[in-house]
Design a protein around this motif. Structure first.
Motif, short mmCIF file in Angstrom:
data_model
loop_
_atom_site.label_atom_id
_atom_site.label_comp_id
_atom_site.label_asym_id
_atom_site.label_seq_id
_atom_site.Cartn_x
_atom_site.Cartn_y
_atom_site.Cartn_z
N ILE A 59 26.95 20.09 -2.85
CA ILE A 59 27.62 19.46 -4.04
C ILE A 59 28.23 20.64 -4.69
N ALA A 60 29.66 20.58 -4.84
CA ALA A 60 30.28 21.81 -5.64
C ALA A 60 30.83 21.01 -6.68
N LEU A 61 31.05 22.17 -7.67
CA LEU A 61 31.83 22.06 -8.96
C LEU A 61 33.31 22.20 -8.73
N ALA A 62 33.98 21.21 -9.14
CA ALA A 62 35.32 21.43 -8.82
C ALA A 62 36.30 22.25 -9.59
N PRO A 63 37.29 23.02 -9.14
CA PRO A 63 38.00 23.99 -9.94
C PRO A 63 39.19 23.04 -10.87
N MET A 64 39.04 23.15 -12.17
CA MET A 64 40.19 22.31 -12.82
C MET A 64 40.62 23.41 -13.92
N GLU A 65 42.07 23.30 -13.70
CA GLU A 65 42.62 24.42 -14.75
C GLU A 65 42.70 24.00 -16.13
N GLY A 66 42.37 24.86 -16.90
CA GLY A 66 42.15 24.69 -18.57
C GLY A 66 41.11 23.97 -18.95
N LEU A 67 39.99 23.60 -17.90
CA LEU A 67 39.13 22.74 -18.39
C LEU A 67 37.60 23.52 -17.76
N LEU A 116 27.46 24.46 -17.02
CA LEU A 116 27.29 23.40 -16.12
C LEU A 116 26.28 23.61 -15.08
N THR A 117 26.21 25.03 -14.73
CA THR A 117 25.56 25.33 -13.30
C THR A 117 24.08 25.52 -13.79
N ARG A 118 23.84 25.69 -15.12
CA ARG A 118 22.49 25.81 -15.40
C ARG A 118 21.69 24.44 -15.36
N VAL A 119 22.51 23.17 -15.38
CA VAL A 119 21.59 21.83 -15.29
C VAL A 119 21.06 21.86 -14.07
N GLY A 120 21.66 22.31 -13.01
CA GLY A 120 21.03 22.04 -11.67
C GLY A 120 21.79 21.21 -10.53
N GLY A 121 21.47 21.33 -9.44
CA GLY A 121 22.08 20.25 -8.44
C GLY A 121 23.65 20.72 -7.80
N ILE A 122 24.17 21.77 -8.29
CA ILE A 122 25.37 22.37 -7.80
C ILE A 122 25.33 23.59 -7.12
N ASP A 123 25.66 23.36 -5.92
CA ASP A 123 25.55 24.38 -4.88
C ASP A 123 26.63 25.82 -4.94
N TRP A 124 27.75 25.42 -5.32
CA TRP A 124 28.69 26.44 -5.59
C TRP A 124 29.86 26.05 -6.43
N CYS A 125 30.66 26.78 -7.08
CA CYS A 125 31.53 26.17 -8.07
C CYS A 125 32.98 27.22 -7.68
N VAL A 126 33.90 26.92 -8.13
CA VAL A 126 35.31 27.52 -7.88
C VAL A 126 36.11 27.80 -9.11
N THR A 127 36.78 28.88 -9.18
CA THR A 127 37.41 29.34 -10.18
C THR A 127 38.59 28.55 -10.60
N GLU A 128 39.33 28.54 -11.72
CA GLU A 128 40.75 27.85 -12.04
C GLU A 128 41.63 28.35 -11.24
#
Length: 318
Positions: free
Chosen positions: A3-11, A20-32
Motif C-alpha cells: 500500500i502506497a501513499l499517493a503523491p498529491m501536489e499542494g496536499l 500519515l506514515t506514523r499511523v501504520g500500514g503504508i509501505d512507501w510514499c512519494v513526493t509531490e
C-alpha cells in the motif's frame, strides 16, 4: 500486498507524509512532483520538496520515500533523475497523471498520454541514466479524454523500463469525479509484466474490497481516502489478514493534528500555515463529525497563536 501513499501536489507535502506514515500500514510514499524543464535542478530545489533525502529517504516512521519527477524532455528528465539518485533517491517515479491545466499546458502530466512514443523515450532515457539497482516507476491515468489508448501507454512505459505502474483509473478529463474505472486496471495488467497498482476512489475498506475484486490488483495506492481517514491503510492491512478492524477515534487523532500543526508553524510562513491546517481538517470532516466543529472554529482564524489555543482547547475537550 503493498500500500502506497499517493503523491498529491499542494496536499501531501513532507509534513503530511511524516504524520500519515506514523499511523501504520503504508509501505512507501512519494513526493509531490518536482517539475523539470530545461535545466539541471539544484540540490536545494530537491531538498525543498523532498527533505527526506537528508534522512536516508525515509520519514520519521522509517517509511521509504520515492522522488517523483514531472516533465516532457527525455534528456533533461534523465539528467535530473541521475542527480536525484546522487542525492539519495532510492526510486525515481515519473508523473504522467497530473490533470492540472497549468501543468498540461506546459506539456507535463496527463497530456503526455496522447504521445505513447514520447512516454517510451522518457522511460528509456531515464532508465539508462539511473543506476541499475535503482528502480524507475511511473504513474499514469487511463488517458487524456478517453481510455482507448491506455494499453498503448502502459506498454510504452513497461517496455521503456518502468519497474511498476500505478494506474489512476480515470482520464484527465474525468478529473476526480467518481467513479473510478477499476476494470481498466485489470486490462492494463493483462498487457504488461510489471506490477500494476490500483489507484482512485478507495475511501474505505469496503471500497478496497470492491476495487480488489474488480481490478484484480494485488497492490494499491491511496490518496484522498487516506488523507481523510488516516488509518485507512492500517484498516486494509487488518482486513487482508482477517484481523478485526479497529478504527482510529477522534481522540487518537489529536496528537497527529498537534504534530502536523507544530511542523507547519516551524516550516511554513505564518500566513501559509493556517491554510494548510484548515485544508487537512476540512478533508477529515468526511469521516469525523468532530472535525466539522473544529473546522468551523478555524475557518475565519488566521492568527497562529489563536489556532494554538483552539487546538489546546480541542485536546482538553475530548
Amino acid at each position: 500486498m503493498q500500500i502506497a501513499l499517493a503523491p498529491m501536489e499542494g496536499l501531501v507535502d513532507n509534513i503530511l507524509r511524516d504524520v500519515l506514515t506514523r499511523v501504520g500500514g503504508i509501505d512507501w510514499c512519494v513526493t509531490e512532483f518536482i517539475r523539470v524543464t530545461e535545466r539541471l535542478l539544484t540540490a536545494s530545489h530537491f531538498h525543498k520538496l523532498a527533505p527526506e533525502l537528508l534522512t536516508e529517504s525515509r520519514t520519521a516512521a522509517q517509511v521509504p520515500m520515492r522522488v517523483q519527477l514531472l516533465g516532457s524532455d527525455p534528456q533533461c528528465l534523465a539528467e535530473n533523475a541521475a542527480f536525484a539518485c546522487e542525492l539519495g533517491a532510492p526510486v525515481i517515479d515519473l508523473n504522467f497523471g497530473c490533470p492540472a491545466k497549468t501543468v498540461n499546458r506546459s506539456r507535463g502530466g496527463a497530456v503526455l498520454l496522447k504521445e505513447p512514443e514520447l512516454l517510451n523515450r522518457i522511460l528509456v532515457e531515464v532508465r539508462r541514466a539511473v543506476p541499475a539497482h535503482i528502480p524507475v516507476t511511473a504513474k499514469m491515468r487511463l488517458g487524456y479524454d478517453s481510455p482507448d489508448g491506455a494499453m498503448d501507454c502502459a506498454r510504452a512505459l513497461a517496455d521503456g523500463g518502468a519497474g511498476l505502474i500505478v494506474v489512476h483509473a480515470r482520464t484527465k478529463t474525468d478529473g476526480y469525479k467518481p467513479p473510478a474505472h477499476w476494470e481498466w486496471v485489470a486490462r492494463v495488467q493483462q498487457v504488461v509484466r510489471v506490477p500494476v497498482f490500483a489507484n482512485g476512489e478507495i475511501w474505505s475498506v469496503e471500497d478496497w474490497r470492491r476495487c480488489r475484486e474488480i481490478s484484480g490488483a494485488e497492490h494499491f495506492m491511496l490518496g484522498r481516502g487516506l488523507v481523510s481517514r488516516p488509518d485507512l491503510a492500517r484498516q486494509i492491512v487488518a482486513a487482508s489478514s482477517g484481523e478485526d478492524i479497529v478504527e482510529m477515534t477522534w481522540v487518537e487523532l489529536q496528537p497527529l493534528l498537534r504534530e502536523f500543526w507544530r511542523q507547519a508553524r516551524n516550516k511554513l510562513a505564518p500566513r501559509y500555515a493556517p491554510g494548510r491546517l484548515k485544508q487537512w481538517v476540512a478533508m477529515l470532516t468526511r469521516n469525523y463529525p468532530e472535525a466539522k466543529v473544529l473546522f468551523d472554529q478555524l475557518r475565519r482564524e488566521t492568527d497562529c497563536e489563536q489556532i494554538d489555543a483552539l487546538l489546546v482547547q480541542e485536546l482538553l475537550s475530548v
